[in-house]
Design an enzyme around this catalytic site. Structure first.
Site, PDB file in Angstrom:
ATOM      1  N   ASP A  83       8.523  51.312 -17.710  1.00  0.00           N
ATOM      2  CA  ASP A  83       7.411  51.056 -16.788  1.00  0.00           C
ATOM      3  C   ASP A  83       7.416  49.567 -16.454  1.00  0.00           C
ATOM      4  O   ASP A  83       7.320  48.726 -17.346  1.00  0.00           O
ATOM      5  CB  ASP A  83       6.089  51.456 -17.476  1.00  0.00           C
ATOM      6  CG  ASP A  83       4.898  51.420 -16.530  1.00  0.00           C
ATOM      7  OD1 ASP A  83       4.984  50.767 -15.463  1.00  0.00           O
ATOM      8  OD2 ASP A  83       3.860  52.029 -16.874  1.00  0.00           O
ATOM      9  N   ASP A  94       3.998  49.109  -8.794  1.00  0.00           N
ATOM     10  CA  ASP A  94       3.958  49.543 -10.195  1.00  0.00           C
ATOM     11  C   ASP A  94       4.685  50.887 -10.248  1.00  0.00           C
ATOM     12  O   ASP A  94       4.316  51.817  -9.524  1.00  0.00           O
ATOM     13  CB  ASP A  94       2.478  49.675 -10.603  1.00  0.00           C
ATOM     14  CG  ASP A  94       2.275  50.043 -12.065  1.00  0.00           C
ATOM     15  OD1 ASP A  94       3.255  50.163 -12.816  1.00  0.00           O
ATOM     16  OD2 ASP A  94       1.095  50.218 -12.440  1.00  0.00           O
ATOM     17  N   HIS A 156      -4.512  54.015 -11.011  1.00  0.00           N
ATOM     18  CA  HIS A 156      -5.486  52.948 -10.768  1.00  0.00           C
ATOM     19  C   HIS A 156      -5.279  52.304  -9.412  1.00  0.00           C
ATOM     20  O   HIS A 156      -4.159  52.257  -8.898  1.00  0.00           O
ATOM     21  CB  HIS A 156      -5.345  51.874 -11.856  1.00  0.00           C
ATOM     22  CG  HIS A 156      -3.907  51.483 -12.099  1.00  0.00           C
ATOM     23  ND1 HIS A 156      -3.329  50.407 -11.489  1.00  0.00           N
ATOM     24  CD2 HIS A 156      -2.916  52.052 -12.844  1.00  0.00           C
ATOM     25  CE1 HIS A 156      -2.062  50.315 -11.880  1.00  0.00           C
ATOM     26  NE2 HIS A 156      -1.779  51.302 -12.689  1.00  0.00           N
ATOM     27  N   HIS A 164      -5.337  46.467 -12.355  1.00  0.00           N
ATOM     28  CA  HIS A 164      -6.289  47.579 -12.439  1.00  0.00           C
ATOM     29  C   HIS A 164      -7.582  47.093 -11.799  1.00  0.00           C
ATOM     30  O   HIS A 164      -8.340  46.350 -12.415  1.00  0.00           O
ATOM     31  CB  HIS A 164      -6.541  47.984 -13.893  1.00  0.00           C
ATOM     32  CG  HIS A 164      -5.348  48.649 -14.531  1.00  0.00           C
ATOM     33  ND1 HIS A 164      -5.402  49.908 -15.065  1.00  0.00           N
ATOM     34  CD2 HIS A 164      -4.077  48.240 -14.693  1.00  0.00           C
ATOM     35  CE1 HIS A 164      -4.195  50.242 -15.530  1.00  0.00           C
ATOM     36  NE2 HIS A 164      -3.383  49.229 -15.334  1.00  0.00           N
ATOM     37  N   GLU A 188       0.085  57.943 -12.007  1.00  0.00           N
ATOM     38  CA  GLU A 188       0.983  57.968 -13.164  1.00  0.00           C
ATOM     39  C   GLU A 188       0.647  59.060 -14.173  1.00  0.00           C
ATOM     40  O   GLU A 188      -0.019  58.809 -15.162  1.00  0.00           O
ATOM     41  CB  GLU A 188       1.041  56.595 -13.843  1.00  0.00           C
ATOM     42  CG  GLU A 188      -0.275  55.937 -14.160  1.00  0.00           C
ATOM     43  CD  GLU A 188      -0.042  54.537 -14.771  1.00  0.00           C
ATOM     44  OE1 GLU A 188       0.756  54.421 -15.706  1.00  0.00           O
ATOM     45  OE2 GLU A 188      -0.675  53.582 -14.283  1.00  0.00           O
ATOM     46  N   GLU A 280       5.744  57.404 -12.463  1.00  0.00           N
ATOM     47  CA  GLU A 280       4.746  56.622 -11.711  1.00  0.00           C
ATOM     48  C   GLU A 280       5.321  56.111 -10.400  1.00  0.00           C
ATOM     49  O   GLU A 280       6.467  55.646 -10.346  1.00  0.00           O
ATOM     50  CB  GLU A 280       4.279  55.427 -12.552  1.00  0.00           C
ATOM     51  CG  GLU A 280       3.230  54.554 -11.847  1.00  0.00           C
ATOM     52  CD  GLU A 280       2.673  53.445 -12.738  1.00  0.00           C
ATOM     53  OE1 GLU A 280       3.330  53.087 -13.731  1.00  0.00           O
ATOM     54  OE2 GLU A 280       1.577  52.944 -12.414  1.00  0.00           O
TER      55      GLU A 280
HETATM   56 MN    MN Z   1       3.143  51.202 -14.631  1.00  0.00          MN
HETATM   57 MN    MN Z   2       0.180  51.712 -13.546  1.00  0.00          MN
END
Ligand code: MN
Ligand code: MN
Length: 295
Positions: A83, A94, A156, A164, A188, A280
């Protein structure tokens, strides 16, 4: 949304997508996690971005928030979640994928289910800008495969320099029915055969600057200035700072954490110690249209 901002969001996403392809080829069983994290973060910079947070490399029942320390000896194995984030002037991408490093059928199933639920969630986002409906889609996809989503982890919203930023995209139907306006969001899903919850484990070495505090130790003061200048409000890790300032920085980080300037995240561990997979992507909703930036 300004066109220049949109271009930065799209560029960050494009870099993230290229780095994912690079990482998938790079990671082999027994590759040191430290080497993987450093190569991924270096690739982000080489392609013109900056890491939006430290590369997370979480194995098996660690669902998230494991990043190698500066002297980490852990080797890649089992079900590994990769990630990472890219930002350009604070505009974030992200993304995450999972990889099976032991030719294990359970791992493969967990991975394909989280990928499928991400796909279904993105399709749902295109027809309904309702966070709970997206969550319900994730939950349905995962539970129809006799697995559970992690209910206390979620997608988020993101804003400039804010990973976030307040809106949650749940991995279940949380019945809150929050409407997703134009903006940037990470979706995610996490899938597990376990109980579907995580608890806070050991400290992760991942921090963010909560609020500046007056500190006496000159190194701590210097580190706080550096963090504010270099990362703003985005997460960073002790490994990055040890590389730049030497291992004396660990004491300064402790002081900054105690003073309340820094928040340190914990590793997130599946309650029943079952393996967890994650997928994600980042989506941009622009004039109601959904663009997957990290694909
Ligand atoms: Mn992530
Ligand atoms: Mn994330």
């Amino acid at each position: 949304m300004k066109e220049t901002e949109k271009q930065k969001i799209l560029k960050a996403g494009e870099i993230a997508s290229q780095v994912s392809e690079y990482a998938k080829k790079l990671i082999k069983p027994n590759t040191p996690l430290l080497e993987i994290a450093e190569k991924i973060e270096a690739k982000i910079i080489e392609l013109g971005g900056k890491p939006a947070f430290p590369c997370n490399l979480s194995i098996n029942d660690i669902a998230a928030h494991y990043t190698p320390s500066h002297d980490d000896k852990t080797l890649a194995l089992g079900l590994l979640k990769v990630d990472f984030g890219v930002h350009i002037d604070g505009f974030i991408a992200d993304t995450a994928f999972s990889i099976d490093l032991e030719a294990n059928e359970e791992n493969k199933k967990l991975i394909s289910v989280s990928e499928q639920s991400l796909k279904n969630a993105i399709e749902k986002a295109k027809e309904s800008k309702n966070a709970s409906e997206i969550g319900r889609t994730i939950q349905k996809t995962i539970s129809s495969n006799r697995l559970s989503p992690i209910i206390n982890l979620s997608g988020h919203s993101m804003e400039k320099y804010e990973l976030h930023s307040g809106i949650t995209i749940p991995n279940i139907d949380d019945k809150k029915n929050v409407a997703l306006d134009d903006g940037l969001y990470a979706i995610e899903p996490f899938a597990t055969a376990g109980s579907g919850k995580v608890y806070d484990g050991k400290p992760s070495g991942i921090y963010f600057l909560k609020s500046r505090k007056p500190v006496r130790n000159p190194l701590a003061r210097q580190i706080q200035d550096f963090i504010e200048e270099e990362y703003e409000t985005l997460p960073f890790c002790s490994r990055w700072l040890v590389k730049k300032f030497g291992s004396g920085v660990l004491f300064a980080l402790k002081e900054l954490e105690t003073s309340g300037a820094l928040h340190q995240f914990e590793q997130l561990i599946e309650v029943s110690h079952a393996k967890v997979s994650q997928a994600e992507h980042t989506i941009l909703i622009d004039k109601g249209e959904v663009i997957v930036t990290t694909e």
